[in-house]
Scaffold this motif. Structure first.
Motif, PDB file in Angstrom:
ATOM      1  N   LEU A  84       0.832  -1.288  -0.112  1.00 34.96           N
ATOM      2  CA  LEU A  84       0.033   0.177  -0.038  1.00 34.96           C
ATOM      3  C   LEU A  84       0.908   1.288  -0.006  1.00 34.96           C
ATOM      4  CD1 LEU A  84      -3.044  -0.141   0.074  1.00 34.96           C
ATOM      5  CD2 LEU A  84      -2.857   0.373   2.577  1.00 34.96           C
ATOM      6  N   ASP A  85       0.987   2.065  -1.000  1.00 36.09           N
ATOM      7  CA  ASP A  85       1.681   3.254  -1.112  1.00 36.09           C
ATOM      8  C   ASP A  85       1.042   4.526  -0.784  1.00 36.09           C
ATOM      9  OD1 ASP A  85       3.860   1.487  -1.915  1.00 36.09           O
ATOM     10  OD2 ASP A  85       2.944   1.461  -3.810  1.00 36.09           O
ATOM     11  N   GLY A  86      -0.355   4.612  -0.768  1.00 37.57           N
ATOM     12  CA  GLY A  86      -1.014   6.131  -0.355  1.00 37.57           C
ATOM     13  C   GLY A  86      -2.527   6.042  -0.771  1.00 37.57           C
ATOM     14  N   VAL A  87      -3.136   6.606  -0.129  1.00 39.08           N
ATOM     15  CA  VAL A  87      -4.495   7.009   0.037  1.00 39.08           C
ATOM     16  C   VAL A  87      -4.736   8.029  -0.862  1.00 39.08           C
ATOM     17  CG1 VAL A  87      -6.592   7.592   1.104  1.00 39.08           C
ATOM     18  CG2 VAL A  87      -4.776   6.193   2.427  1.00 39.08           C
ATOM     19  N   VAL A  88      -5.650   7.886  -2.024  1.00 37.87           N
ATOM     20  CA  VAL A  88      -5.742   8.870  -3.000  1.00 37.87           C
ATOM     21  C   VAL A  88      -7.227   9.592  -2.795  1.00 37.87           C
ATOM     22  CG1 VAL A  88      -6.221   9.239  -5.551  1.00 37.87           C
ATOM     23  CG2 VAL A  88      -4.697   7.204  -4.659  1.00 37.87           C
ATOM     24  N   LEU A  89      -6.779  10.699  -2.577  1.00 33.89           N
ATOM     25  CA  LEU A  89      -7.925  11.765  -1.831  1.00 33.89           C
ATOM     26  C   LEU A  89      -8.691  12.585  -3.387  1.00 33.89           C
ATOM     27  CD1 LEU A  89      -6.299  13.058   1.094  1.00 33.89           C
ATOM     28  CD2 LEU A  89      -8.153  11.059   1.067  1.00 33.89           C
ATOM     29  N   ALA A  90      -9.645  12.195  -3.599  1.00 35.84           N
ATOM     30  CA  ALA A  90     -10.270  12.863  -4.803  1.00 35.84           C
ATOM     31  C   ALA A  90     -11.326  13.783  -4.399  1.00 35.84           C
ATOM     32  CB  ALA A  90     -11.053  11.591  -5.790  1.00 35.84           C
ATOM     33  N   ARG A  91     -11.816  14.611  -5.208  1.00 35.97           N
ATOM     34  CA  ARG A  91     -13.000  15.617  -5.124  1.00 35.97           C
ATOM     35  C   ARG A  91     -14.385  14.857  -5.151  1.00 35.97           C
ATOM     36  NH1 ARG A  91      -8.745  16.493  -8.317  1.00 35.97           N
ATOM     37  NH2 ARG A  91      -7.756  18.696  -8.179  1.00 35.97           N
ATOM     38  N   SER A  92     -14.540  13.796  -5.390  1.00 39.06           N
ATOM     39  CA  SER A  92     -15.809  13.122  -5.126  1.00 39.06           C
ATOM     40  C   SER A  92     -15.428  11.575  -4.491  1.00 39.06           C
ATOM     41  CB  SER A  92     -16.370  12.543  -6.394  1.00 39.06           C
ATOM     42  OG  SER A  92     -15.452  11.709  -7.022  1.00 39.06           O
ATOM     43  N   ALA A  93     -16.440  11.242  -3.581  1.00 42.80           N
ATOM     44  CA  ALA A  93     -16.455  10.096  -2.962  1.00 42.80           C
ATOM     45  C   ALA A  93     -16.181   8.951  -3.973  1.00 42.80           C
ATOM     46  CB  ALA A  93     -17.528   9.795  -2.057  1.00 42.80           C
ATOM     47  N   PHE A  94     -16.643   9.007  -5.046  1.00 48.49           N
ATOM     48  CA  PHE A  94     -16.653   7.837  -5.755  1.00 48.49           C
ATOM     49  C   PHE A  94     -15.183   7.477  -6.441  1.00 48.49           C
ATOM     50  CE2 PHE A  94     -17.063   5.949 -10.196  1.00 48.49           C
ATOM     51  CZ  PHE A  94     -17.825   4.641  -9.941  1.00 48.49           C
ATOM     52  N   HIS A  95     -14.442   8.737  -6.435  1.00 49.75           N
ATOM     53  CA  HIS A  95     -12.921   8.235  -7.110  1.00 49.75           C
ATOM     54  C   HIS A  95     -11.804   8.228  -5.828  1.00 49.75           C
ATOM     55  CE1 HIS A  95     -14.038   8.369 -11.295  1.00 49.75           C
ATOM     56  NE2 HIS A  95     -14.786   9.514 -10.986  1.00 49.75           N
ATOM     57  N   HIS A  96     -12.357   8.111  -4.815  1.00 54.18           N
ATOM     58  CA  HIS A  96     -11.282   7.962  -3.771  1.00 54.18           C
ATOM     59  C   HIS A  96     -10.716   6.338  -3.901  1.00 54.18           C
ATOM     60  CE1 HIS A  96     -12.420  11.279  -1.557  1.00 54.18           C
ATOM     61  NE2 HIS A  96     -11.536  11.046  -0.558  1.00 54.18           N
ATOM     62  N   SER A  97      -9.475   6.265  -3.689  1.00 54.92           N
ATOM     63  CA  SER A  97      -8.744   5.126  -4.020  1.00 54.92           C
ATOM     64  C   SER A  97      -7.438   4.834  -3.373  1.00 54.92           C
ATOM     65  CB  SER A  97      -8.421   5.210  -5.631  1.00 54.92           C
ATOM     66  OG  SER A  97      -7.984   3.905  -6.096  1.00 54.92           O
ATOM     67  N   VAL A  98      -6.916   3.769  -3.623  1.00 58.48           N
ATOM     68  CA  VAL A  98      -5.507   3.795  -2.821  1.00 58.48           C
ATOM     69  C   VAL A  98      -4.260   3.479  -4.165  1.00 58.48           C
ATOM     70  CG1 VAL A  98      -6.206   2.856  -0.668  1.00 58.48           C
ATOM     71  CG2 VAL A  98      -5.727   1.290  -2.494  1.00 58.48           C
ATOM     72  N   ASN A  99      -3.021   4.071  -3.738  1.00 60.57           N
ATOM     73  CA  ASN A  99      -1.992   3.819  -4.558  1.00 60.57           C
ATOM     74  C   ASN A  99      -1.418   2.371  -3.991  1.00 60.57           C
ATOM     75  OD1 ASN A  99      -2.368   5.687  -6.604  1.00 60.57           O
ATOM     76  ND2 ASN A  99      -0.851   7.135  -5.336  1.00 60.57           N
ATOM     77  N   PRO A 184       0.655  10.013   1.171  1.00 60.31           N
ATOM     78  CA  PRO A 184       1.687   8.777   1.038  1.00 60.31           C
ATOM     79  C   PRO A 184       1.872   7.782   2.131  1.00 60.31           C
ATOM     80  CG  PRO A 184       2.805  10.658   0.406  1.00 60.31           C
ATOM     81  CD  PRO A 184       1.609  11.183   1.188  1.00 60.31           C
ATOM     82  N   LEU A 185       2.017   6.595   2.182  1.00 58.56           N
ATOM     83  CA  LEU A 185       2.229   5.586   3.070  1.00 58.56           C
ATOM     84  C   LEU A 185       3.572   5.042   3.123  1.00 58.56           C
ATOM     85  CD1 LEU A 185      -0.979   3.831   3.338  1.00 58.56           C
ATOM     86  CD2 LEU A 185       0.090   4.460   5.483  1.00 58.56           C
ATOM     87  N   ALA A 186       4.279   5.011   3.979  1.00 60.15           N
ATOM     88  CA  ALA A 186       5.659   4.119   3.956  1.00 60.15           C
ATOM     89  C   ALA A 186       5.904   3.299   5.118  1.00 60.15           C
ATOM     90  CB  ALA A 186       6.486   5.273   4.080  1.00 60.15           C
ATOM     91  N   VAL A 187       6.245   1.910   4.953  1.00 57.49           N
ATOM     92  CA  VAL A 187       6.797   1.190   5.916  1.00 57.49           C
ATOM     93  C   VAL A 187       8.008   1.390   6.368  1.00 57.49           C
ATOM     94  CG1 VAL A 187       6.927  -1.222   6.550  1.00 57.49           C
ATOM     95  CG2 VAL A 187       4.810  -0.443   4.980  1.00 57.49           C
ATOM     96  N   SER A 188       8.494   1.286   7.494  1.00 54.90           N
ATOM     97  CA  SER A 188       9.556   1.754   7.965  1.00 54.90           C
ATOM     98  C   SER A 188      10.186   0.750   8.945  1.00 54.90           C
ATOM     99  CB  SER A 188       9.960   3.189   8.261  1.00 54.90           C
ATOM    100  OG  SER A 188       9.101   3.570   9.268  1.00 54.90           O
ATOM    101  N   TRP A 189      11.317   0.728   9.230  1.00 50.20           N
ATOM    102  CA  TRP A 189      11.876  -0.336  10.249  1.00 50.20           C
ATOM    103  C   TRP A 189      12.407   0.586  11.530  1.00 50.20           C
ATOM    104  CZ3 TRP A 189      11.442  -5.101   9.491  1.00 50.20           C
ATOM    105  CH2 TRP A 189      11.484  -5.681   8.181  1.00 50.20           C
ATOM    106  N   GLY A 190      12.079   0.149  12.576  1.00 47.53           N
ATOM    107  CA  GLY A 190      12.123   0.919  13.678  1.00 47.53           C
ATOM    108  C   GLY A 190      13.781   0.416  14.178  1.00 47.53           C
ATOM    109  N   VAL A 191      13.953   0.674  15.630  1.00 42.68           N
ATOM    110  CA  VAL A 191      15.438   0.668  16.115  1.00 42.68           C
ATOM    111  C   VAL A 191      15.112  -0.849  16.748  1.00 42.68           C
ATOM    112  CG1 VAL A 191      16.826   0.678  18.197  1.00 42.68           C
ATOM    113  CG2 VAL A 191      15.690   2.829  16.858  1.00 42.68           C
ATOM    114  N   PRO A 192      16.286  -1.774  16.509  1.00 47.72           N
ATOM    115  CA  PRO A 192      16.335  -3.125  16.787  1.00 47.72           C
ATOM    116  C   PRO A 192      15.900  -3.506  18.447  1.00 47.72           C
ATOM    117  CG  PRO A 192      18.061  -2.865  15.337  1.00 47.72           C
ATOM    118  CD  PRO A 192      17.485  -1.482  15.635  1.00 47.72           C
TER     119      PRO A 192
END
Lengths: 212, 212
Positions: A84-99, A184-192
């Motif tokens: 999942l790379d991001g949430v796509v915010l559109a001007r209409s509810a219908f066109h909301h999506s995700v990258n 955008p959404l990112a997955v990151s590693w924390g401190v071991p």
């Protein structure tokens, strides 16, 4: 090129389809867990689980007693890996999506019998989750090998879907006074986090430290 | 309390099972996409898709033409939501694992007909992905509503599995000179990326900005 079968050919949003095998590999290789779909008692069951890839074969494993593995072995399965790379915010509810980037692999899972292939499969699964670990940890012993089922799935039938970029609004909506774009959404590693029972003086190895 | 049916009762790693309904809600409410398992032509198919929850009902949506939605409607489905919290590095290959929170919901998906419930379901799905958006964007029009299938799934039959904490090695392995612990994983929001076609002067709204 990826094969074009009925279930790997997109009926809608065809512009999201990728047919290059390199895209399939890239999505699989970047993942940590897949969602394995099996038939259990006639109903679908979707289980998150580790996996590994060697060439055009995907390996899965589990306890020999696991319902999911028993159901998957020799049966039709679907393995899906999603980023999942991001949430796509559109001007209409219908066109909301995700990258996203998503790979779906279909096929019949084969229970691996050959000891060498079983070990190679387990190595691939461990290295997918934790690269560099296999060579520094205690390898599976006879009892552990006996308790573990290894499944192989060919990458012959697979589909790849990717959506990237800004929202696609209806032309007449672009004038609406609504913010639109991508969060955008990112997955990151924390401190071991060392095991509380870690023997004092053992440093975090480079292959773990450098992943962060 | 969650119900205890054959498929929601863990056979192994029973210490990972949670039976409190609040845990189910927490995992579902913290997710962005689920993995929907359906039967398509007799084989399992696992599709990542958005969802929303209202009380004890999960809502899913899709194009009325989507294979997955057609297959899911009226049929048995499994919806799985997984959060990956870290990779568990043990002293043996066998005990490598992941820390995760996972909810699995089983049931028969009901195609929603009632216009009010359809709209409420779509609102829940949109708000799950992008809280605060529904009230500021153009709502679905008649044509968009007609093109969208909304499915409802009761949360009656569900299981929750959670693994947290350090590796659990075999007692005799704790003396091995191997680093062990958890490499945590976190999902984080990036900086909002405005649509290149955004009307100049529209600021990032608080409900988007404050999510980061």
């Amino acid at each position: 090129m990826l094969s074009a079968t009925t279930r790997t050919t997109l009926n809608r949003a065809k512009d999201r389809a990728r047919t290059d095998r390199a895209d399939l590999y890239a999505i699989l290789d970047a993942g940590l867990v897949c969602h394995l779909g099996v038939l259990a008692g006639g109903s679908p069951m979707v289980i998150p689980t580790g996996y590994g890839r060697i060439g055009d074969t995907l390996y899965l494993h589990g306890s020999t007693g696991a319902t999911s593995l028993r159901a998957g072995s020799g049966g039709q399965v679907c393995v899906t890996v999603t980023h999942l790379d991001g949430v796509v915010l559109a001007r209409s509810a219908f066109h909301h999506s995700v990258n996203y980037r998503c790979a779906m692999v279909y096929g019949t899972a084969r229970l691996v019998d050959d000891p060498e292939e079983r070990l190679a499969g387990l190595r691939a699964i461990t290295e997918q989750l934790a690269p560099g670990q296999w060579d520094v940890v205690r390898p599976p012993d006879r009892k552990e090998m006996a308790a573990t089922a290894v499944l192989a799935l060919s990458l012959e039938e697979a589909s790849v879907k990717v959506r990237q970029g800004p929202p696609k609004d209806d032309e007449e909506d672009y004038d609406l006074p609504v913010w639109a774009g991508v969060l955008p959404l990112a997955v990151s590693w924390g401190v071991p986090e060392p095991d509380p029972r870690l023997t004092p003086g053992i440093p975090v190895p480079a292959h773990v430290r450098d992943r962060c």
